[in-house]
Design an enzyme around this catalytic site. Structure first.
Site, mmCIF file in Angstrom:
data_model
loop_
_atom_site.group_PDB
_atom_site.id
_atom_site.type_symbol
_atom_site.label_atom_id
_atom_site.label_comp_id
_atom_site.label_asym_id
_atom_site.label_seq_id
_atom_site.Cartn_x
_atom_site.Cartn_y
_atom_site.Cartn_z
ATOM 1 N N ASP A 98 31.537 2.444 -7.025
ATOM 2 C CA ASP A 98 30.721 2.797 -5.865
ATOM 3 C C ASP A 98 30.806 4.305 -5.602
ATOM 4 O O ASP A 98 31.864 4.902 -5.752
ATOM 5 C CB ASP A 98 31.272 2.013 -4.657
ATOM 6 C CG ASP A 98 30.409 2.114 -3.421
ATOM 7 O OD1 ASP A 98 29.237 1.708 -3.498
ATOM 8 O OD2 ASP A 98 30.897 2.576 -2.381
ATOM 9 N N GLU B 6 27.739 4.443 -9.896
ATOM 10 C CA GLU B 6 26.575 4.627 -9.016
ATOM 11 C C GLU B 6 26.360 6.134 -8.857
ATOM 12 O O GLU B 6 27.108 6.809 -8.161
ATOM 13 C CB GLU B 6 26.851 3.992 -7.646
ATOM 14 C CG GLU B 6 25.639 4.040 -6.739
ATOM 15 C CD GLU B 6 25.952 3.905 -5.252
ATOM 16 O OE1 GLU B 6 25.028 3.592 -4.491
ATOM 17 O OE2 GLU B 6 27.103 4.139 -4.840
HETATM 18 C C1 GLC Z 1 27.072 2.509 -2.041
HETATM 19 C C2 GLC Z 1 26.714 1.056 -1.883
HETATM 20 C C3 GLC Z 1 26.186 0.873 -0.490
HETATM 21 C C4 GLC Z 1 27.283 1.236 0.492
HETATM 22 C C5 GLC Z 1 27.770 2.649 0.239
HETATM 23 C C6 GLC Z 1 29.038 2.933 0.964
HETATM 24 O O1 GLC Z 1 25.977 3.341 -1.946
HETATM 25 O O2 GLC Z 1 25.806 0.662 -2.868
HETATM 26 O O3 GLC Z 1 25.732 -0.429 -0.268
HETATM 27 O O4 GLC Z 1 26.808 1.138 1.804
HETATM 28 O O5 GLC Z 1 28.055 2.855 -1.123
HETATM 29 O O6 GLC Z 1 30.106 2.263 0.352
#
Ligand code: GLC
Length: 529
Positions: free
Chosen positions: A213, A274
């Site tokens: 993440d 991500e």
């Molecule tokens: C990432 C996740 C999202 C979350 C954020 C904070 O972007 O995909 O859903 O709110 O991280 O952890």
């Protein structure tokens, strides 16, 4: 548990993840086994037969760790425990074992940028004085101004409002997301050691990999410089500009090397990050040979249904990994963006376009990430104010409705709400109109979105046309494109123009909608060999 890498197919021993179709399960919304209205691990286990029938190779489970659920699990208070809402470790072990029995790999989220404010470390930090060991695990700073009442810098939180919250003794702590998600200090060796322990904990239980993440967050630049003024007005969904000091600091790459080292101890495991960066050059740095195995490329989630724009997005995604051992990844939707049926216009038009883009995406070389429900053609749901739960709604003073509309529980069977998702009241309301979109209905209908996905996934896995890793573009009429897989020969043609165009030569394998003799109608894609 150590495993060996599995060679697959006729290419020189590609690893399983190098051309896998991953299926993202938003755990809260997939299937509920105990009637509390929230999806859980047993619910997933009970639907493994469906996932095998669909034909996916691997799962990505969103966070199911202990959490007060301020951001639905992306606020973790114990990364090595299952939240009772979702089950327990025994349920997790059963799920992994059974998924493997179905030939499906299991990957899970890790959330290293921040913890929950209820994590024991943060509780201890609040009780400890400034400059203590407890505070040094997070990013605490004195404020500016004569009495320290101005935040340490001008950074906004991704969820709206300032990225800083003041505590009782006057110091401020950093939270790029909600105040209930304090950012960790990645210069702190305890923070690094804890992530390693978490990775090993789940790898030892048999997981096949991780989704990292906020993989371009974590490290922060020295001195925490202000953000340029012009960036302050940018929308939350915008990718992170190279000028944004909150993301993509050089030091983040050391963290990815650390993650890679652990994964390398478990052959066959992988990590995908991500990565919401703006340029191909920024992206490429995350997938260097000693960093992440894969990076999420989100360009298709921000691209309109327009052949030229889609072609540019594909070229960029390929370019970004061209000097790396990492294959490209393709994503149309996830739990953070509006579902693509809706982005493409909704209704029957959105569905037609989504069908066409399914063939575009599944024809490409590399890795595909499907988001649960896209195989059913689910649209976003316009939820009433009272139902909204995403912290974005409150944090933006009720101006951004947040991401709940793409997180509504899946319709499985039957004719009444919530269509087999739960024996209780679902955590978000499920629309009556989804009666026609249930898995049960669509399995029986050869023309359904689900049948299209099943057929496409089957061909992608078994047909020689999908061999090789390279693409070439054909000449095509305006508003159209055609690419060919160099290794296998599959051709995929897309028509986003207003009228029919001649089909490229070849034998039709699959079309996203009815063909018109030798013409490819508008809003349609076709696979040929
Ligand atoms: C990432 C996740 C999202 C979350 C954020 C904070 O972007 O995909 O859903 O709110 O991280 O952890």
């Amino acid at each position: 548990m150590r495993r060996t890498a599995e060679p697959e197919g006729d290419d020189p021993a590609p690893l399983w993840w190098q051309r896998a179709v991953f299926y993202q399960i938003y755990v809260r919304s997939f299937a509920d086994s105990d009637g509390d209205g929230v999806g859980d691990l047993e619910g997933i286990r009970s639907r493994l037969g469906y996932l095998e029938l669909l034909g996916v190779d691997a799962l990505w489970l969103t966070p199911f760790f202990r959490s007060p659920m301020a951001d639905h699990g992306y606020d973790v208070s114990d990364p090595r425990a299952v939240d009772p809402l979702f089950g327990d470790l025994a349920a997790f072990d059963r799920l992994v074992a059974e998924a493997h029995g179905h030939g499906i790999k299991v990957t899970i989220d890790v959330v290293p940028n921040h913890t929950s404010d209820e994590h024991p470390w943060f509780r201890a930090a609040l009780l400890a004085p400034p400059n203590s060991r407890e505070r040094s695990r997070y990013v605490f700073r004195d404020g500016r101004g004569p009495d320290g009442s101005v935040p340490p810098n001008n950074w906004p939180s991704v969820f709206g409002g300032p990225a800083w919250t003041r505590v009782h003794d006057g110091q401020w702590y950093l939270h790029l997301f909600s105040p209930r998600q304090p950012d960790l200090n990645w210069d702190n060796s305890e923070v690094r050691a804890d992530l390693v322990e978490t990775l090993r904990f789940w790898l030892d239980r048999g997981v096949d990999g991780f989704r990292v993440d906020v993989a371009d967050g974590m490290a922060k630049p020295q001195g925490l410089p202000d953000m340029p003024e012009y960036l302050l007005s940018i929308d939350r969904s915008a990718t992170h500009s190279p000028a944004d000091p909150r993301f993509d600091a050089d030091e983040v790459h050391e963290i990815h090397r650390l993650i890679r080292k652990v994964a390398d101890e478990y052959p066959g495991s992988m990590a995908v990050g991500e990565i919401w960066v703006e340029t191909d050059e920024q992206f490429a740095r995350y997938v260097r040979p000693d960093e992440l195995h894969l990076g999420f490329n989100f360009t298709l989630t921000t691209t309109d249904f327009d052949a030229d724009a889609v072609r540019r997005a594909i070229d960029h995604s390929l370019e970004a990994v061209s000097r790396s051992p990492s294959p490209a990844t393709w994503t149309l939707s996830n739990h953070d963006v509006d579902r693509h049926v809706t982005r493409y216009g909704g209704g029957s038009q959105g569905l037609r376009r989504a069908r066409a883009m399914a063939l575009v995406q599944l024809g490409l070389p590399g890795v595909v990430y499907l988001y649960n429900g896209e195989e059913l053609g689910l649209p976003n749901v316009s939820l009433p104010d009272w139902a909204l739960q995403d912290p974005l709604w409150e944090r933006t003073g009720h101006t951004d409705r947040g991401r709940d509309g793409s997180r509504v529980p899946l319709p499985w069977e039957g004719s009444s709400v919530p269509f087999g998702f739960s024996a209780g009241k679902p955590w978000l309301p499920v629309p009556e109109e989804w009666a026609g979109l249930t898995v049960e209905t669509q399995l029986e209908d050869p023309e359904s979105m689900l049948s299209l996905y099943r057929h496409a996934l089957e061909l992608r896995k078994t047909h020689a046309g999908f061999g090789g890793t390279e693409l070439e573009w054909y000449g095509a009429p305006p508003g159209c494109f055609a690419y060919r897989r160099k290794g296998g020969g599959l051709i995929c043609a897309l028509n986003t123009s207003g009228g029919p165009v001649p089909l490229p030569p070849g034998e039709v394998l699959l079309a996203s909608g009815p063909l018109d003799g030798t013409d490819l109608p508008p809003e349609t894609a076709v696979w040929l060999v």
